[in-house]
Design an enzyme around this catalytic site. Structure first.
Site, PDB file in Angstrom:
ATOM      1  CB  SER A 125      -0.878   0.005   1.246  1.00  0.00           C
ATOM      2  OG  SER A 125      -1.418   1.297   1.461  1.00  0.00           O
ATOM      3  CE1 TYR A 138      -3.818  -1.672   4.923  1.00  0.00           C
ATOM      4  CE2 TYR A 138      -3.013   0.545   4.494  1.00  0.00           C
ATOM      5  CZ  TYR A 138      -3.495  -0.660   4.032  1.00  0.00           C
ATOM      6  OH  TYR A 138      -3.648  -0.867   2.675  1.00  0.00           O
ATOM      7  CE  LYS A 142      -1.540  -3.874   2.879  1.00  0.00           C
ATOM      8  NZ  LYS A 142      -1.741  -5.106   2.079  1.00  0.00           N
ATOM      9  CG  ASP A 172     -13.446   2.789  -8.724  1.00  0.00           C
ATOM     10  OD1 ASP A 172     -14.316   2.685  -7.837  1.00  0.00           O
ATOM     11  OD2 ASP A 172     -13.682   3.213  -9.872  1.00  0.00           O
ATOM     12  CB  THR A 173     -13.192  -1.837  -4.211  1.00  0.00           C
ATOM     13  OG1 THR A 173     -13.168  -1.062  -2.995  1.00  0.00           O
ATOM     14  CG2 THR A 173     -11.782  -2.261  -4.586  1.00  0.00           C
TER      15      THR A 173
HETATM   16  N1  LIG Z   1      -8.968  -1.477  -1.216  1.00  0.00           N
HETATM   17  C1  LIG Z   1      -8.028  -0.532  -1.239  1.00  0.00           C
HETATM   18  O1  LIG Z   1      -8.304   0.675  -1.424  1.00  0.00           O
HETATM   19  C2  LIG Z   1      -6.586  -0.908  -1.030  1.00  0.00           C
HETATM   20  C3  LIG Z   1      -5.612   0.103  -1.051  1.00  0.00           C
HETATM   21  C4  LIG Z   1      -4.268  -0.257  -0.901  1.00  0.00           C
HETATM   22  C5  LIG Z   1      -3.922  -1.578  -0.744  1.00  0.00           C
HETATM   23  N2  LIG Z   1      -4.900  -2.535  -0.724  1.00  0.00           N
HETATM   24  C6  LIG Z   1      -4.507  -3.939  -0.584  1.00  0.00           C
HETATM   25  O2  LIG Z   1      -4.930  -4.630  -1.735  1.00  0.00           O
HETATM   26  C7  LIG Z   1      -5.239  -5.976  -1.376  1.00  0.00           C
HETATM   27  C8  LIG Z   1      -6.646  -6.320  -1.862  1.00  0.00           C
HETATM   28  O3  LIG Z   1      -7.562  -5.389  -1.301  1.00  0.00           O
HETATM   29  P1  LIG Z   1      -9.133  -5.631  -1.392  1.00  0.00           P
HETATM   30  O4  LIG Z   1      -9.778  -4.284  -1.369  1.00  0.00           O
HETATM   31  O5  LIG Z   1      -9.440  -6.589  -2.497  1.00  0.00           O
HETATM   32  O6  LIG Z   1      -9.390  -6.342   0.016  1.00  0.00           O
HETATM   33  P2  LIG Z   1     -10.762  -7.011   0.529  1.00  0.00           P
HETATM   34  O7  LIG Z   1     -11.890  -6.629  -0.379  1.00  0.00           O
HETATM   35  O8  LIG Z   1     -10.856  -6.692   1.978  1.00  0.00           O
HETATM   36  O9  LIG Z   1     -10.512  -8.564   0.335  1.00  0.00           O
HETATM   37  C9  LIG Z   1      -9.682  -9.281   1.196  1.00  0.00           C
HETATM   38  C10 LIG Z   1      -9.570 -10.700   0.667  1.00  0.00           C
HETATM   39  O10 LIG Z   1      -8.768 -11.453   1.582  1.00  0.00           O
HETATM   40  C11 LIG Z   1      -9.496 -12.608   1.995  1.00  0.00           C
HETATM   41  N3  LIG Z   1      -9.149 -12.915   3.389  1.00  0.00           N
HETATM   42  C12 LIG Z   1      -9.357 -12.111   4.473  1.00  0.00           C
HETATM   43  N4  LIG Z   1      -8.925 -12.720   5.587  1.00  0.00           N
HETATM   44  C13 LIG Z   1      -8.438 -13.928   5.194  1.00  0.00           C
HETATM   45  C14 LIG Z   1      -7.843 -15.006   5.891  1.00  0.00           C
HETATM   46  N5  LIG Z   1      -7.668 -14.974   7.216  1.00  0.00           N
HETATM   47  N6  LIG Z   1      -7.446 -16.096   5.189  1.00  0.00           N
HETATM   48  C15 LIG Z   1      -7.619 -16.144   3.839  1.00  0.00           C
HETATM   49  N7  LIG Z   1      -8.168 -15.144   3.124  1.00  0.00           N
HETATM   50  C16 LIG Z   1      -8.584 -14.054   3.790  1.00  0.00           C
HETATM   51  C17 LIG Z   1     -10.947 -12.204   1.836  1.00  0.00           C
HETATM   52  O11 LIG Z   1     -11.796 -13.319   1.648  1.00  0.00           O
HETATM   53  P3  LIG Z   1     -12.590 -14.031   2.879  1.00  0.00           P
HETATM   54  O12 LIG Z   1     -13.060 -12.940   3.780  1.00  0.00           O
HETATM   55  O13 LIG Z   1     -13.657 -14.794   2.181  1.00  0.00           O
HETATM   56  O14 LIG Z   1     -11.579 -14.916   3.493  1.00  0.00           O
HETATM   57  C18 LIG Z   1     -10.899 -11.414   0.542  1.00  0.00           C
HETATM   58  O15 LIG Z   1     -10.865 -12.291  -0.559  1.00  0.00           O
HETATM   59  C19 LIG Z   1      -5.064  -6.065   0.143  1.00  0.00           C
HETATM   60  O16 LIG Z   1      -3.780  -6.558   0.437  1.00  0.00           O
HETATM   61  C20 LIG Z   1      -5.191  -4.628   0.589  1.00  0.00           C
HETATM   62  O17 LIG Z   1      -4.525  -4.355   1.802  1.00  0.00           O
HETATM   63  C21 LIG Z   1      -6.213  -2.228  -0.868  1.00  0.00           C
END
Ligand SMILES: NC(=O)c1ccc[n+]([C@@H]2O[C@H](COP(=O)([O-])OP(=O)(O)OC[C@H]3O[C@@H](n4cnc5c(N)ncnc54)[C@H](OP(=O)(O)O)[C@@H]3O)[C@@H](O)[C@H]2O)c1
Length: 220
Positions: A125, A138, A142, A172-173
Site C-alpha cells: 500500500s 496498517y 504493509k 476503486d472498489t
Molecule cells: N482497497 C483498497 O483501497 C486498497 C488500497 C491499498 C492496498 N490494498 C490492498 O490490496 C489488497 C486487496 O484489497 P481488497 O480491497 O481486495 O481487500 P478485501 O476486499 O478486503 O478482500 C480481502 C480478501 O482477503 C481474503 N481474506 C481475508 N482474511 C483472510 C484469511 N484470514 N485467510 C484467507 N483469506 C482471507 C478475503 O476473503 P474471505 O473474507 O472470504 O476470506 C478477501 O478475498 C489487500 O492486500 C489490501 O490491503 C487495498
C-alpha cells in the site's frame, strides 16, 4: 503465452480479486484461488501456518505446480492514534497483512525452488512507504510486507525466483465507493490496472525485474 503456468491467487473474493482472477486466465494462466469462504476456490485461513500450508498443498494437488503466487489478501483497519490503538487491531493488521504473507511464501517456496523458477507478487500500500497519521498498525504491517518481499527477492534470485510488490493508493472498489460516497472515485486506481501490472510481472518478459516496489496510485 503463459500456457501451462499456474497462478495461486489469494484474496480472490475481495474487491481486487475479481479483476485479477479474470486477467490471469485471459493471459493463459491456470488459476487456483484462495479465500476463507465457500466458492470456486480453496478455502483456507491464511493467518494460520497450517492454513497456508494446506492451501499450497491443495494447489499442487489440483494443478501439479505453482509458478506464480499472487498474494492479494490483506485487510484495513485503524483511524486512531497510537495511544488509542487496541491490541486486537494491532495484531489483526500484522496477521492479515504480514503474517499471512510470510506463511504463504514460506509454504510455496520449496516447490518453486525445486522447479528452478517462480514469481512472488505481493500487494502493499502507499501507506507502507508514506506514513499516515492514525494508521500505524496498517502502515507498519504493509511496510513490513515490503521488507519481506524485498528479502525474498534477494533469496530467490539464484533460484530463478523473483519477488515484487505493488503499492496501490485507494482502489476503486464497491466497498470504497460505499465507505466514501463523497469522494471522486475516478481518481482512484482501477482494479483492472493493478491486475494488468500483476499479469505482466508474472510473465517471462518481467524476469529481470526483482525486488521492485511499484507505486500504482492512479490520480489519488
Ligand atoms: N482497497 C483498497 O483501497 C486498497 C488500497 C491499498 C492496498 N490494498 C490492498 O490490496 C489488497 C486487496 O484489497 P481488497 O480491497 O481486495 O481487500 P478485501 O476486499 O478486503 O478482500 C480481502 C480478501 O482477503 C481474503 N481474506 C481475508 N482474511 C483472510 C484469511 N484470514 N485467510 C484467507 N483469506 C482471507 C478475503 O476473503 P474471505 O473474507 O472470504 O476470506 C478477501 O478475498 C489487500 O492486500 C489490501 O490491503 C487495498
Amino acid at each position: 503465452m503463459n500456457a501451462g503456468r499456474v497462478a495461486l491467487i489469494s484474496g480472490v473474493s475481495g474487491g481486487l480479486g475479481g479483476a485479477v482472477t479474470r486477467a490471469f486466465p485471459r493471459a493463459g494462466f491456470t488459476v487456483v484461488g484462495v479465500a476463507r469462504g465457500a466458492g470456486n476456490y480453496v478455502s483456507a485461513d491464511l493467518t494460520r501456518p497450517e492454513g497456508a500450508r494446506a492451501a499450497v498443498d491443495e494447489a499442487l494437488r489440483q494443478a501439479g505446480r505453482v509458478d506464480v503466487l499472487v498474494h492479494l489478501m490483506g485487510g484495513f483497519a485503524g483511524g486512531q492514534p497510537v495511544e488509542a490503538t487496541d491490541d486486537a487491531t494491532w495484531q489483526r493488521m500484522l496477521d492479515l497483512n504480514l503474517n499471512a504473507a510470510f506463511y504463504l511464501c514460506r509454504a510455496v517456496l520449496p516447490a518453486m525452488k525445486a522447479a528452478g523458477r517462480g514469481r512472488i507478487l505481493t500487494v502493499g500500500s502507499r501507506t507502507g512507504v508514506e506514513a499516515a497519521a492514525n494508521f500505524a498498525a496498517y502502515g507498519v504491517s504493509k511496510a513490513a510486507l515490503i521488507a519481506l518481499t524485498r528479502t525474498l527477492a534477494l533469496e530467490g534470485r539464484e533460484h530463478g525466483i523473483t519477488a515484487n510488490v505493488v503499492l496501490p493508493s485507494t482502489i476503486d472498489t464497491p466497498a470504497n465507493r460505499a465507505a466514501m460516497p463523497q469522494a471522486d472515485a475516478t481518481r482512484w486506481v482501477k482494479p483492472e490496472a493493478i491486475a494488468d501490472l500483476l499479469v505482466w510481472l508474472a510473465s517471462d518478459e518481467a524476469g529481470e525485474i526483482n525486488g521492485a516496489v511499484i507505486p500504482i496510485y492512479g490520480r489519488a
